[in-house]
Design an enzyme around this catalytic site. Structure first.
Site, PDB file in Angstrom:
ATOM      1  N   HIS A 100       0.817  -1.230   0.000  1.00  0.00           N
ATOM      2  CA  HIS A 100       0.000   0.000   0.000  1.00  0.00           C
ATOM      3  C   HIS A 100       0.845   1.271   0.000  1.00  0.00           C
ATOM      4  CE1 HIS A 100      -3.666  -2.174   0.386  1.00  0.00           C
ATOM      5  NE2 HIS A 100      -3.462  -2.587   1.624  1.00  0.00           N
ATOM      6  N   ASP A 130      -2.481 -10.288  -2.983  1.00  0.00           N
ATOM      7  CA  ASP A 130      -3.085  -9.834  -1.730  1.00  0.00           C
ATOM      8  C   ASP A 130      -4.523  -9.396  -2.058  1.00  0.00           C
ATOM      9  OD1 ASP A 130      -2.113  -8.506   1.199  1.00  0.00           O
ATOM     10  OD2 ASP A 130      -3.857  -7.553   0.265  1.00  0.00           O
ATOM     11  N   HIS A 165      -6.218  -7.028  -1.046  1.00  0.00           N
ATOM     12  CA  HIS A 165      -6.387  -5.577  -1.151  1.00  0.00           C
ATOM     13  C   HIS A 165      -5.601  -5.060  -2.349  1.00  0.00           C
ATOM     14  CE1 HIS A 165      -6.825  -6.765   3.160  1.00  0.00           C
ATOM     15  NE2 HIS A 165      -7.969  -6.121   2.963  1.00  0.00           N
ATOM     16  N   ASP A 190      -4.441 -12.947   2.445  1.00  0.00           N
ATOM     17  CA  ASP A 190      -5.759 -12.511   2.915  1.00  0.00           C
ATOM     18  C   ASP A 190      -6.944 -12.757   1.962  1.00  0.00           C
ATOM     19  OD1 ASP A 190      -4.670 -10.478   1.403  1.00  0.00           O
ATOM     20  OD2 ASP A 190      -4.572  -9.024   3.039  1.00  0.00           O
TER      21      ASP A 190
HETATM   22  C1  3YP Z   1      -5.882  -1.907   6.366  1.00  0.00           C
HETATM   23  C2  3YP Z   1      -7.057  -1.287   7.088  1.00  0.00           C
HETATM   24  C3  3YP Z   1      -8.291  -2.004   6.630  1.00  0.00           C
HETATM   25  C4  3YP Z   1      -7.847  -3.048   5.664  1.00  0.00           C
HETATM   26  C5  3YP Z   1      -6.390  -3.239   5.928  1.00  0.00           C
HETATM   27  C6  3YP Z   1      -5.671  -3.817   4.768  1.00  0.00           C
HETATM   28  C7  3YP Z   1      -4.292  -4.242   5.116  1.00  0.00           C
HETATM   29  C8  3YP Z   1      -3.767  -5.184   4.089  1.00  0.00           C
HETATM   30  O1  3YP Z   1      -3.693  -6.372   4.241  1.00  0.00           O
HETATM   31  N1  3YP Z   1      -3.414  -4.740   2.935  1.00  0.00           N
HETATM   32  O2  3YP Z   1      -2.978  -5.563   1.980  1.00  0.00           O
HETATM   33 ZN    ZN Z   2      -4.104  -7.209   2.226  1.00  0.00          ZN
END
Ligand code: 3YP
Ligand code: ZN
Length: 369
Positions: A143, A180, A182, A268
């Site tokens: 991220h 991932d 996300h 995830d």
């Molecule tokens: C961060 C806040 C809500 C979701 C979360 C995601 C973290 C993650 O695994 N990013 O790949």
């Molecule tokens: Zn994630």
């Protein structure tokens, strides 16, 4: 040849604070809890499964080093690096940037060891010390864009390793496949206008960050076409993920013909994850890993480096990560004991609405060349 594997105990010492998803704040009803959702014990349990199962005896152990400042600066702004370093010296640490990504005192050193872990596995693969490898690092990275951390990520570990591979090791073309659950928004933005790095993110449609990861985000300037987003609907299981990999990721990799494939390997999408709503099992992770290995054999002599991203079920993440590492190593020692339950859930067959988005994104592969 061998499969590299990297974990360091210091990753398990990352202090994610006393919150659950947000920092504890009794004033708004947020109770403290023993384990934050991103507590590193989930990753430590994965490592211990690798050891206790005996898989470790089939792997070549690699040791991380700290990424140097000049290595971080290939990706990140001096202000971001400086802020993390100075907050890390505070008695109670700081936050990576969005207020929900806490780190404790010394968090800078753990984050540089995570980026350095990605570097070491990528280096070992590029230099042929190992054929492929898995960097089980913490905290995650995908991220983080140039100027901040977010979503539990401090530095973009995979991007730091890819930039080094490009600029120091002279690797001409690198593909990053991010499964991932996300969106890999940070990696997307870092390589946005760079046609030498193909970024592909398969994620749950609008899960995190909000309003990010649409199919129309394709890269800019010379990099147009070299970013692919595949936003899968919630509820996608093994069938949908394997269809996505076979029909989007594999053709994209074939068309791009990278010299190295880096997988941003979040666990995830698993069926028991608290931060998403997908249904992937160890069978899905095994199949996705094998598909990437097979196309890597075709295009880049099997050079695949996997870098850990998210994954939040302490119950199931270990078995999913284990399945990836076993597949890299080409051995089969342990059956997933939870598979009878998660594999028995309805929803593993490809659904028409999942196929539709895959087929739509598959058409964009024609612009990769
Ligand atoms: C961060 C806040 C809500 C979701 C979360 C995601 C973290 C993650 O695994 N990013 O790949
Ligand atoms: Zn994630």
């Amino acid at each position: 040849m061998s499969t590299g594997y990297l974990w360091h105990e210091l990753y398990g010492w990352a202090d994610t604070g006393s919150g659950s998803l947000f920092p504890a704040d009794p004033g708004v009803g947020l109770q403290p809890i023993a384990h934050h959702v991103a507590h590193p014990d989930t990753k430590r349990r994965m490592h211990e499964l690798v050891v206790v199962s005996g898989l470790i005896d089939h792997l070549q152990r690699l040791q991380p080093r700290h990424a140097g400042e000049e290595e971080l600066l290939r990706v990140h702004t001096p202000e971001h690096v400086r802020r993390i370093r100075s907050e890390s010296r505070l008695p109670k640490g700081g936050d990576a940037g969005d207020g929900i990504s806490p780190f404790g005192r010394g968090g800078y050193e753990i984050a540089t060891l995570a980026a350095g872990g990605a570097i070491e596995v990528v280096d070992a693969v590029v230099q042929g010390r190992v054929e492929n490898g898995y960097a089980l690092v913490h905290p995650c990275g995908h991220h983080a864009p140039a100027d901040t951390g977010m979503g539990f990520c401090v530095f973009n570990n995979a991007a730091v390793a890819v930039k080094r591979a490009r600029e120091v090791l002279g690797v001409p073309k690198v593909a990053v496949v991010d499964w991932d659950v996300h969106h890999g928004n940070g990696t997307q933005s870092i390589f946005w206008d760079d046609p030498s790095v193909l970024t592909v993110s398969i994620h749950q449609d609008r899960c995190f960050p909000p309003n990010s990861g649409f199919g129309h985000e394709r890269g800019g300037g010379a990099g147009h076409g070299y970013n692919l987003n595949l936003p899968l609907p919630p509820g996608t299981g093994d069938g949908g993920y394997l269809y996505a990999v076979e029909n989007v990721v594999v053709p994209a990799l074939r068309a791009f013909a990278p010299d190295l494939i880096v997988v941003a390997s979040g666990m995830d999408p698993n069926a028991m994850d608290p931060l998403a709503r997908q249904l992937v099992t160890s069978r899905g992770f095994r199949g996705m890993t094998q598909a990437v290995l097979d196309v890597a054999q075709e295009v880049c002599g099997g050079k695949v480096a996997m870098v850990q991203e998210g994954g939040y079920s302490p119950h199931y993440v270990p078995f999913c990560g284990y399945a990836c590492i076993e597949t890299l190593a080409g051995v089969r020692l342990l059956d997933d004991p939870l598979f009878p339950v998660v594999g028995g859930m309805h929803g593993h067959d490809l659904e028409p609405h999942q196929k539709a988005v895959c087929d739509e994104i598959a058409e964009l592969v024609a612009d990769i060349g």
